[in-house]
Motif scaffolding. Structure first.
Motif, short mmCIF file in Angstrom:
data_model
loop_
_atom_site.label_atom_id
_atom_site.label_comp_id
_atom_site.label_asym_id
_atom_site.label_seq_id
_atom_site.Cartn_x
_atom_site.Cartn_y
_atom_site.Cartn_z
N ASP A 1 -1.96 86.68 -7.37
CA ASP A 1 -2.74 87.52 -6.45
C ASP A 1 -2.32 88.98 -6.56
OD1 ASP A 1 -0.18 87.18 -5.48
OD2 ASP A 1 -0.82 87.43 -3.40
N GLU A 2 -3.07 89.85 -5.97
CA GLU A 2 -2.63 91.23 -5.78
C GLU A 2 -2.21 91.40 -4.34
OE1 GLU A 2 -5.48 94.45 -6.06
OE2 GLU A 2 -3.89 95.95 -5.82
N CYS A 3 -1.00 91.91 -4.14
CA CYS A 3 -0.52 92.23 -2.80
C CYS A 3 -0.76 93.72 -2.59
CB CYS A 3 0.96 91.89 -2.67
SG CYS A 3 1.67 92.48 -1.12
N PRO A 4 -1.88 94.11 -1.96
CA PRO A 4 -2.17 95.53 -1.83
C PRO A 4 -1.28 96.18 -0.77
CG PRO A 4 -3.84 94.26 -0.70
CD PRO A 4 -2.90 93.27 -1.32
N PRO A 5 -1.04 97.50 -0.88
CA PRO A 5 -0.27 98.20 0.18
C PRO A 5 -0.97 98.00 1.52
CG PRO A 5 -0.58 99.61 -1.73
CD PRO A 5 -1.43 98.39 -1.97
N LEU B 1 -0.76 73.71 -5.80
CA LEU B 1 -1.05 75.14 -5.91
C LEU B 1 -1.57 75.65 -4.55
CD1 LEU B 1 -1.36 77.69 -7.66
CD2 LEU B 1 -3.63 76.83 -8.35
N PHE B 2 -0.88 76.65 -3.98
CA PHE B 2 -1.31 77.23 -2.70
C PHE B 2 -2.16 78.47 -2.94
CE2 PHE B 2 2.09 75.84 0.68
CZ PHE B 2 1.91 74.51 0.32
N GLY B 3 -3.16 78.67 -2.08
CA GLY B 3 -3.93 79.92 -2.10
C GLY B 3 -3.20 80.95 -1.24
N ILE B 4 -3.41 82.23 -1.53
CA ILE B 4 -2.74 83.31 -0.78
C ILE B 4 -3.78 84.20 -0.11
CG2 ILE B 4 -1.13 85.25 -0.88
CD1 ILE B 4 0.11 83.97 -3.36
N VAL B 5 -3.79 84.19 1.21
CA VAL B 5 -4.76 84.99 1.97
C VAL B 5 -4.29 86.44 2.02
CG1 VAL B 5 -5.82 85.34 4.25
CG2 VAL B 5 -5.45 83.02 3.37
N GLN B 6 -5.18 87.37 1.64
CA GLN B 6 -4.87 88.79 1.70
C GLN B 6 -5.81 89.47 2.70
OE1 GLN B 6 -2.32 90.22 0.44
NE2 GLN B 6 -1.60 88.87 -1.20
N GLY B 7 -5.88 90.80 2.65
CA GLY B 7 -6.79 91.51 3.54
C GLY B 7 -6.14 92.63 4.32
N GLY B 8 -4.85 92.91 4.06
CA GLY B 8 -4.16 94.01 4.74
C GLY B 8 -4.20 93.81 6.25
N GLY B 9 -4.50 94.88 6.97
CA GLY B 9 -4.57 94.80 8.42
C GLY B 9 -6.00 94.66 8.93
N HIS B 10 -6.94 94.37 8.01
CA HIS B 10 -8.37 94.34 8.39
C HIS B 10 -8.81 92.91 8.72
CE1 HIS B 10 -8.58 98.46 6.92
NE2 HIS B 10 -7.95 98.06 5.84
N LYS B 11 -9.20 92.68 9.98
CA LYS B 11 -9.61 91.35 10.43
C LYS B 11 -10.76 90.80 9.59
CE LYS B 11 -10.36 88.90 14.86
NZ LYS B 11 -11.60 88.09 14.60
N ALA B 12 -11.75 91.62 9.34
CA ALA B 12 -12.94 91.15 8.60
C ALA B 12 -12.56 90.72 7.18
CB ALA B 12 -13.98 92.25 8.56
#
Ligand SMILES: CNc1nc2cc3nc(NC)[nH]c3cc2c(=O)[nH]1
Length: 372
Positions: free
Chosen positions: A150-154, A188-199
């Protein structure tokens, strides 16, 4: 339908919070959750023997795909019979996918749809990681639980950047599922991203839940945001994940962050903190952190933590451990590492007992009163 490599059994939900008592069953054993997972970056939890990890109650430990790919190479580990055989650990192992190391360690060149081009942080050599390559390395390492690439964005990146990033991370997750060779023995686990944005967290969770992973990580946190911001993201992210699957918060953490993550429905945690701070003589105690190298402990013949029952606290004093650290005696690092890991594993035992008796919030209040 083949049995997945890892299953989660929800035993009890806490009456007053989102906390859960559960068990995760892997090809290398069944382990109670909520759990803390010691980090063994290069196939060793620094300064600890497997027997010591077992006696303190560690169940699942971590290893880093990026580091092991570089040294000694996944082909060598595979030839050794896989990570369990190679490091003489017969319980649970989880590997991350290298995604985070690439974004945090290596000199980043660029991210494309295909994957990430970057420089080896050891010798500057040009490297490339794609979901397919990362999964192939994790398959060769043989861990019971594997992370998607995954990409872990700032955390503070723009909405638009993070939207594009989670959409690519979801496409990468699907490519990883297709490339995965051993779903019966490695989950294999999925990784939820999205920063601080609820949507965006909702969009990322929706995409990954539709791919029916056996477990889910909450990524993109513990990357410099405040504890309040992390807790706020957890408040609206864990409820988006299936109740009957494990939730793993990556890179957390300190005692207070562990308690607050459990309260918000997290089951699995990992962090280098206990062993990292141990190496500069900082110890976690029920009364907060204790920097045992400080001169004030030179003639302090009490244990690191008078409430701790670990090997270090039962047999050695602050004065002795301070002396070892001041004289660069390796045994000193072993004692502080042992104690800090035991402290967090014991904290998880106390948290699980509190969930069982519906008194987790009381336990949190008592803990914070002492811990400060
Ligand atoms: C393997 N992928 C992946 N690892 C992570 C490791 C982390 N470790 C921390 N704090 C120490 N935050 C993290 C986030 C991620 C993340 O978003 N993705």
């Amino acid at each position: 339908m083949t049995t997945p490599a890892v299953t989660y059994n929800l035993i009890k939900k806490d009456k007053h919070t989102g906390a859960r008592l559960g068990q995760i069953t892997t090809p290398h054993g069944t382990f109670d959750t909520p759990m803390f997972m010691p980090v063994g970056t290069q196939a060793s939890v620094k300064a600890m023997a497997p027997e010591e990890l077992k006696e303190m109650g560690a169940g699942v430990i971590l290893a880093n795909t990026y580091h092991l790919w570089l040294r000694p190479g996944e082909d060598l580990v595979e030839e050794a019979g896989g990570l369990h055989q190679f490091m003489n650990w017969d319980q649970g192992i989880l590997t991350d996918s290298g995604g985070f190391q690439v974004f945090s360690l290596a000199e980043l060149r660029n991210i494309t749809e295909e994957g990430v081009h970057f420089k080896n942080h050891l010798n500057g050599q040009k490297l490339f990681l794609s979901p397919e390559k990362a999964i192939a390395i994790e398959n060769a390492l043989g861990a019971d639980i594997m992370m998607s690439f995954d990409e872990c964005p700032p955390f503070f990146e723009s909405y638009d950047y993070i939207k594009k990033s989670i959409e690519r991370t979801s496409r990468w997750a699907e490519r990883g599922l297709r490339a995965h060779k051993n779903p019966q023995t490695q989950a294999l686990f999925g990784i939820v991203q999205g920063g601080g944005h609820k949507a965006l967290r909702e969009q990322s969770a929706r995409d990954l839940v539709s791919l029916d992973f056996p477990g889910y990580s909450i990524g993109g946190l513990s990357v410099g945001e405040s504890k309040a911001e992390m807790n706020h993201v957890l408040d609206f992210t864990t409820p988006l994940l299936p109740e009957n699957k494990p939730r793993y918060l990556m890179g957390v953490g300190s005692p207070d962050a562990l308690i607050d993550g459990v309260i918000r429905g997290v089951d699995m945690f990992d962090c280098v903190l206990p062993t990292r701070i141990a190496r500069n003589g900082t110890c976690m105690t029920s009364k907060g952190r204790l920097v045992v190298k400080n001169a004030k402990y030179a003639r302090d013949f009490r244990p690191l933590d008078e409430k701790c029952n670990c090997y270090a606290c039962r047999n050695y004093t602050r004065a002795y451990i301070r002396h070892l650290l001041k004289t660069d005696e390796i045994f000193g690092l072993r004692l502080t590492s042992y104690h800090n890991l035991y402290f967090l594993l014991d904290l998880m035992r106390k948290i699980r007992a509190a969930i069982k008796e519906d008194r987790l919030l009381d336990f949190r209040a008592e803990f914070f009163e002492e811990y400060g």
